[in-house]
Design an enzyme around this catalytic site. Structure first.
Site, PDB file in Angstrom:
ATOM      1  N   TYR A 177      89.143  -3.908 102.898  1.00 27.19           N
ATOM      2  CA  TYR A 177      89.541  -2.587 102.425  1.00 27.19           C
ATOM      3  C   TYR A 177      88.601  -2.138 101.323  1.00 27.19           C
ATOM      4  O   TYR A 177      87.896  -2.940 100.700  1.00 27.19           O
ATOM      5  CB  TYR A 177      90.994  -2.582 101.938  1.00 27.19           C
ATOM      6  CG  TYR A 177      91.221  -3.140 100.549  1.00 27.19           C
ATOM      7  CD1 TYR A 177      91.140  -2.317  99.417  1.00 27.19           C
ATOM      8  CD2 TYR A 177      91.535  -4.483 100.363  1.00 27.19           C
ATOM      9  CE1 TYR A 177      91.364  -2.831  98.144  1.00 27.19           C
ATOM     10  CE2 TYR A 177      91.760  -4.999  99.101  1.00 27.19           C
ATOM     11  CZ  TYR A 177      91.668  -4.167  97.995  1.00 27.19           C
ATOM     12  OH  TYR A 177      91.875  -4.673  96.733  1.00 27.19           O
ATOM     13  N   CYS A 178      88.606  -0.804 101.089  1.00 31.17           N
ATOM     14  CA  CYS A 178      87.796  -0.269  99.995  1.00 31.17           C
ATOM     15  C   CYS A 178      88.583   0.811  99.268  1.00 31.17           C
ATOM     16  O   CYS A 178      89.663   0.534  98.756  1.00 31.17           O
ATOM     17  CB  CYS A 178      86.418   0.192 100.468  1.00 31.17           C
ATOM     18  SG  CYS A 178      86.388   1.257 101.928  1.00 31.17           S
ATOM     19  N   ARG A 179      88.090   2.067  99.253  1.00 34.17           N
ATOM     20  CA  ARG A 179      88.703   3.078  98.383  1.00 34.17           C
ATOM     21  C   ARG A 179      89.813   3.888  99.049  1.00 34.17           C
ATOM     22  O   ARG A 179      90.538   4.598  98.367  1.00 34.17           O
ATOM     23  CB  ARG A 179      87.620   4.023  97.868  1.00 34.17           C
ATOM     24  CG  ARG A 179      86.605   3.320  96.992  1.00 34.17           C
ATOM     25  CD  ARG A 179      85.431   4.201  96.644  1.00 34.17           C
ATOM     26  NE  ARG A 179      84.450   3.445  95.873  1.00 34.17           N
ATOM     27  CZ  ARG A 179      83.144   3.462  96.100  1.00 34.17           C
ATOM     28  NH1 ARG A 179      82.648   4.222  97.072  1.00 34.17           N
ATOM     29  NH2 ARG A 179      82.334   2.734  95.363  1.00 34.17           N
ATOM     30  N   CYS A 183      86.815   5.799 103.156  1.00 36.18           N
ATOM     31  CA  CYS A 183      85.762   4.996 102.540  1.00 36.18           C
ATOM     32  C   CYS A 183      85.018   4.233 103.640  1.00 36.18           C
ATOM     33  O   CYS A 183      85.642   3.615 104.512  1.00 36.18           O
ATOM     34  CB  CYS A 183      86.363   4.028 101.529  1.00 36.18           C
ATOM     35  SG  CYS A 183      85.161   2.962 100.733  1.00 36.18           S
TER      36      CYS A 183
END
Length: 222
Positions: A177-179, A183
């Site tokens: 996962y990121c933002r 993202c």
């Protein structure tokens, strides 16, 4: 003040806030700052802008009351003014998703190829984490991980992923996962992991989405 003057004046201030949001780069800056405070130089790097252009956009956001800043020695650090700013950004994003078909088309065109199957939702992640058959990898820069991350996540910034694949357990699938849902870092991570033969899926959410569900967020360096 007459009623017409009041109406004109107050809607002008509403438009002032809307005008501050009315720039792709300023929206990206808000999205970045929703992850945590950061310097002008860091924002410029992540948003692919010059420092001067970044400073100008930050000044517009600050004049509209959307961000604040503090000076630490030679560095100026910016942060979101208060949670209502992120809420307004999320409302704008949700409206665009619901009313503009191009948003869905762009997302499908970019993420469709890497996802293959549906990306993992937060609810699915909670269930699989309880079973212990996934390892959650946060591929954002280390400073964003330190500002706040999903509990139990492992910090492996995208730039370090290739060198640290051997650190990942072989008996669990990887969820990157990121933002947030738009993202691209997690999609790039999943592509690299699968190319190396490591089962991986993308989480269709970020830390702010996790926080919005009422779940706790951890902070601190890896």
């Amino acid at each position: 003040m007459q009623s017409r003057e009041f109406k004109d004046a107050v809607f002008e201030q509403f438009a002032r806030v809307a005008g501050a949001f009315a720039s792709p780069k300023r929206l990206e800056i808000v999205d970045l700052l929703a992850q945590g405070p950061r310097s002008v130089e860091s924002i410029a790097q992540q948003a692919s802008m010059t420092v001067n252009a970044t400073s100008r956009n930050l000044q517009i956001l600050r004049n509209a009351g959307l961000v604040t800043s503090t000076r630490h020695a030679q560095r100026v650090v910016y942060r979101i003014a208060d949670p209502s700013v992120v809420a307004a950004y999320r409302a704008l994003r949700d409206t665009a998703e619901a009313r503009i078909a191009e948003v869905r088309q762009l997302a499908q065109a970019f993420f469709g190829e890497v996802d293959g199957v549906e990306p993992l939702s937060l609810e699915e992640l909670v269930k699989r984490s309880a079973r212990g058959d996934v390892v959650v990898v946060d591929v954002r820069p280390a400073e964003e991980f330190a500002a706040g991350h999903i509990p139990g996540a492992v910090s492996i910034p995208l730039g370090d992923l290739t060198d640290r694949m051997a650190d990942l357990p072989v008996d669990a699938a990887v969820v990157a996962y990121c933002r947030g849902p738009y993202c691209v870092l997690s999609a790039q991570a999943v592509r690299r992991l699968r190319a190396a033969g490591i089962p991986a899926r993308r989480l269709d959410a970020g830390v702010d989405d996790w926080r919005q569900t009422g779940r706790p967020v951890e902070s601190g360096a890896a």
